[in-house]
Design an enzyme around this catalytic site. Structure first.
Site, PDB file in Angstrom:
ATOM      1  N   ALA A  60       0.694  -3.401  -3.368  1.00  0.00           N
ATOM      2  CA  ALA A  60       1.760  -2.310  -3.024  1.00  0.00           C
ATOM      3  C   ALA A  60       2.912  -2.818  -2.019  1.00  0.00           C
ATOM      4  CB  ALA A  60       0.768  -1.241  -2.069  1.00  0.00           C
ATOM      5  N   ASP A 249      -3.246   0.945  -1.489  1.00  0.00           N
ATOM      6  CA  ASP A 249      -1.986   1.487  -2.110  1.00  0.00           C
ATOM      7  C   ASP A 249      -1.375   2.630  -1.470  1.00  0.00           C
ATOM      8  OD1 ASP A 249      -3.548  -0.279  -4.097  1.00  0.00           O
ATOM      9  OD2 ASP A 249      -1.457  -0.249  -4.808  1.00  0.00           O
ATOM     10  N   LYS A 260      -7.647  -0.340  -5.363  1.00  0.00           N
ATOM     11  CA  LYS A 260      -8.044  -0.510  -6.637  1.00  0.00           C
ATOM     12  C   LYS A 260      -9.293  -0.114  -7.033  1.00  0.00           C
ATOM     13  CE  LYS A 260      -6.143  -2.538  -9.072  1.00  0.00           C
ATOM     14  NZ  LYS A 260      -5.355  -1.532  -9.973  1.00  0.00           N
TER      15      LYS A 260
HETATM   16  O1  MRU Z   1      -2.668  -2.823  -9.363  1.00  0.00           O
HETATM   17  P1  MRU Z   1      -2.611  -3.717  -8.514  1.00  0.00           P
HETATM   18  O2  MRU Z   1      -3.019  -5.087  -8.651  1.00  0.00           O
HETATM   19  O3  MRU Z   1      -1.064  -3.572  -7.929  1.00  0.00           O
HETATM   20  O4  MRU Z   1      -3.646  -3.288  -7.228  1.00  0.00           O
HETATM   21  C1  MRU Z   1      -3.349  -3.613  -6.072  1.00  0.00           C
HETATM   22  C2  MRU Z   1      -4.331  -3.364  -4.938  1.00  0.00           C
HETATM   23  O5  MRU Z   1      -5.263  -2.394  -5.231  1.00  0.00           O
HETATM   24  C3  MRU Z   1      -4.293  -3.837  -3.768  1.00  0.00           C
HETATM   25  O6  MRU Z   1      -5.519  -3.905  -2.994  1.00  0.00           O
HETATM   26  C4  MRU Z   1      -3.286  -3.241  -2.791  1.00  0.00           C
HETATM   27  O7  MRU Z   1      -2.170  -2.872  -3.508  1.00  0.00           O
HETATM   28  C5  MRU Z   1      -2.875  -3.682  -1.343  1.00  0.00           C
HETATM   29  S1  MRU Z   1      -1.965  -5.201  -1.463  1.00  0.00           S
HETATM   30  C6  MRU Z   1      -1.806  -5.824  -0.135  1.00  0.00           C
END
Ligand code: MRU
Length: 362
Positions: A60, A249, A260
């Protein structure tokens, strides 16, 4: 370059190289890790859009920083020489970048900031407008770095000596401007001399845990054991996990947290085993306009990520697939949210408002 040649502290997930008129956005292409370390230069909005959509840059906060720099690239499109043309080009860039991915609120937060910054810039000169846009993108980048360090400082005391810490997906330096959120807690605890072992869920279908979290931890010399997502329950029952820390996110104003896909299951498992489940996230990941997690838009991704996930077909042709990229963990399963302003605990609308400041909620 092979990924092993990259020094532990030296990688730049997202950076701007050059000035506002000719500079480029340079990203690590995370789809090539862990075996190859490749950087790509983005010179226009479609390239940035594609990089975000295809997870070359992901996580994110990193998406937000990349989009902010992408907006600068868009603002100078077609050699906009009049201030009004720069403003029009910026608005068209932000409108496009907003469609790249729906769930991480940092994307929209960063683009809102880029648009709002126009109000503070000198509109008499196109070059000055571009300079002020680049300055705002750099501020978003720098602030993210500072927030991640503060999250590490606030979260490190939660990790006890000799503990096993489970994490899901990648919330490290690759997912932020630098240092990470969930992994910042682990990095900071390790830097303070706390001995720990991380259990990293591989994170199907795109394997961010296996490809990225294991890579980041290994190069910092932090003990890490990779497990398949389906092994978490057994590993908890064996008493190997004392703490869970994940990223986020989008966090609704009541604390419900999108992260995720698979995170909600981990939170339920943690509750069943009496293990504290923490979320680590900067204030830019809170969406105060959304009262409950049910209102968070969940990205649906290409079925081929599931049917062809390991470089070959692994499911019968034409099988129906459901591929939500995120799920929502209800606030009551979260022991605390580690932010740059402190740990929100217990998690509810009031404690969030107290820690982040009431003015941030409006
Ligand atoms: O699909 P992605 O790889 O962008 O998903 C990322 C995540 O779910 C992370 O845990 C979240 O963005 C936090 S990153 C500090």
């Amino acid at each position: 370059m092979t990924s092993d040649a990259v020094n532990s502290e030296s990688f730049h997930t997202v950076r701007w190289v050059g000035d506002s008129l000719t500079g480029v956005l340079r990203l690590i292409d995370q789809t090539r890790l862990p075996t190859e370390y490749v950087e790509i230069d983005c010179r226009d909005v479609p390239t940035v859009w594609e990089a975000i959509r295809s997870l070359r840059v992901r996580g994110a906060p990193a998406i937000g920083v990349a989009a902010a720099y992408g907006a600068v690239l868009g603002a100078r499109a077609e050699g906009a020489s009049e201030p009004a043309a720069v403003v029009r080009a910026l608005k068209s860039a932000t409108a496009s970048l907003r469609t790249s991915r729906p769930t991480a609120v940092n994307l929209f937060w960063a683009l809102d900031r880029m648009e709002a910054s126009l109000g503070q810039s000198d509109h008499r000169d196109a070059a000055a407008v571009l300079d002020s846009l680049l300055a705002e993108a750099r501020r978003i980048d720098q602030e993210d770095r500072a927030m991640c360090r503060a999250i590490g400082r606030h979260g490190a005391p939660l990790v006890g000596q000799g503990q096993g810490v489970l994490t899901h997906c990648n919330a490290g330096g690759l997912a932020t401007a630098d240092y990470g959120t969930a992994l910042a807690v682990i990095f900071a605890a390790h830097e303070q001399g706390t001995e720990l072992r991380v259990f990293a869920d591989e994170t199907r279908p795109l394997l961010q845990g296996a490809r990225l979290t294991a890579w980041e931890l290994k190069r910092r010399g932090i003990p890490v054991t990779l497990i398949c997502d389906s092994m978490a329950a057994q590993v908890m029952r064996e008493g190997k996990i004392q703490l869970v820390v994940v990223g986020a996110d989008r966090i609704a104003s009541n604390g419900d947290t999108a992260n995720k896909i698979g995170t909600y299951g981990v939170a339920l498992l943690a509750k069943a085993h009496g293990i504290p489940f923490y979320v680590a996230a900067p204030s830019s990941t809170f969406d105060h306009s959304i009262p409950h997690g049910a209102d968070i838009p969940i990205e649906q991704r290409d079925p081929r990520e599931i049917t062809h996930g390991f470089g070959r077909q692994t499911a019968p042709e034409g099988v129906e697939v459901y591929n939500p990229a995120f799920d929502v963990t209800p606030a009551e399963l979260i022991a605390g949210i580690i932010t740059e302003k402190g740990v929100i605990r217990p998690v509810n609308r009031d404690t969030i408002a107290e820690t982040l400041g009431r003015e941030a909620m409006t």
